[in-house]
Enzyme design. Sequence first.
Site, PDB file in Angstrom:
ATOM      1  N   ASP A 204     -23.889 -52.204 -33.091  1.00  0.00           N
ATOM      2  CA  ASP A 204     -24.272 -52.810 -34.365  1.00  0.00           C
ATOM      3  C   ASP A 204     -23.614 -54.171 -34.541  1.00  0.00           C
ATOM      4  O   ASP A 204     -24.238 -55.126 -35.028  1.00  0.00           O
ATOM      5  CB  ASP A 204     -23.881 -51.898 -35.527  1.00  0.00           C
ATOM      6  CG  ASP A 204     -24.835 -50.742 -35.721  1.00  0.00           C
ATOM      7  OD1 ASP A 204     -25.501 -50.704 -36.763  1.00  0.00           O
ATOM      8  OD2 ASP A 204     -24.931 -49.879 -34.827  1.00  0.00           O
ATOM      9  N   VAL A 205     -22.350 -54.256 -34.165  1.00  0.00           N
ATOM     10  CA  VAL A 205     -21.623 -55.519 -34.301  1.00  0.00           C
ATOM     11  C   VAL A 205     -22.250 -56.588 -33.414  1.00  0.00           C
ATOM     12  O   VAL A 205     -22.447 -57.745 -33.840  1.00  0.00           O
ATOM     13  CB  VAL A 205     -20.134 -55.317 -33.962  1.00  0.00           C
ATOM     14  CG1 VAL A 205     -19.395 -56.654 -33.940  1.00  0.00           C
ATOM     15  CG2 VAL A 205     -19.481 -54.367 -34.969  1.00  0.00           C
TER      16      VAL A 205
END
Length: 430
Positions: A204-205
């Site tokens: 996600d990052v």
Amino acid sequence: MVELIGTCSIQGGPIVRRGPPSCCPTTPLPKRASPVLDDLVVLELASVLAGPSVGQFFAELGATVLKVENPRTDGDVTRRWRAPEGDGDGRGDRSAYFCCCNHGKQSIALDLSMEAGRTLLHELAKDADVVLASYRPGTAEALGADYETLSAVNPDLVYGHVTGYGPDRERAGYDAVIQAESGFMHMNGPADGPPTKLPVALMDVLAAHQLKEGLLVALLRREQGGGGAYVPVSLLQSAVSGLANQATNWLVAGHRPQRMGSAHPNIAPYGTSFPTADGQSIVLAVGTDRQFAALCDILGRPDLADDSRFATNEQRVAHRDALHAVLADRIRRLDHDALLADLHECGVPVGTVRDVPAVFEQPPAEAMVLNREGGPAGMRQAAFPHTNDAAQSLRPPPRYAEHTAAVLRERLACSPDRVDALAQDDVIVR
């Protein structure tokens, strides 16, 4: 800032102690009249981590970020992802997880499954600059929240869309699954252990960083007369882009990356932790033969630098296990603080293995904290300095539907009667 502090007998050159890096958020910059993106309006139709972290990034740069939440799920699901210690504050709709990426926003609850809710969204989109969406492919179209529909309302709209596998694949994306499918789990963990998930939702990052970059490029292009744009980013492709040297080890050299604990496939000693005499652990990141010679000198084993098994990085990689055994034997006899001081003085890359509380004892880490006092704390998304730092005055993460009525009144000129009627029809939550 660079301070000359001496010389190292092995390196034979000056030793410098450098001040805070130029990227530190505390670095002073010339003041401007207003934050860089203070005239930007962002509609956040995203939840969980990737999209919301991009929304907070824009808020930190001064943008107005309207977080549109779903009444049918009581808002972003992460509002209820509480820490084991039972974090919460009264209503319990601002979990620690939610607070990691939702500072600086206004929360409005619109039911986009209803025509009246879609109408409100389209009215908001008319004056928006950016939309952040994380719908599974096909869902946005059903809700009238897709790029084609919203760009018909506002041709200059820049629409960022996070998906699991691309806009043409309906399969939903989840960080743990992407970690497995992108090779990260296969490579992570001890050599004799099972595939291991990373403790942070790194996929996600990575996707969030890709989306920030894509949106900024699209906004620049719009300023140059290019109009609006659709910017799709998938978790899978973002993860693959993050494989970096592990990918090219395979693509270029035909090497299949395997689990090897914290060791590095191309460098030694690099990444493995070594306990010291007082129970702390250090990590070395030795990238050159000169650094290795300095390490050997400090450990009282200068002969290792001339040992045919360890004289070059290639040889050290080939004889990694023997090297680690010798280093571990020496380091476990030495005091942590004294060893670190000596290694730093001679420019040998080394650090202490810290737990998270200890991380925030470091000034650069402390500078990344938002709202330490007066509200739930959070972390900056922008780890670089920028003029008129809006992050210093960010509002705390919003409570669910906290700003619905105010946004409808102030941005859409809705009368009190219309707001009441929308609430009575369950189109909004206020």
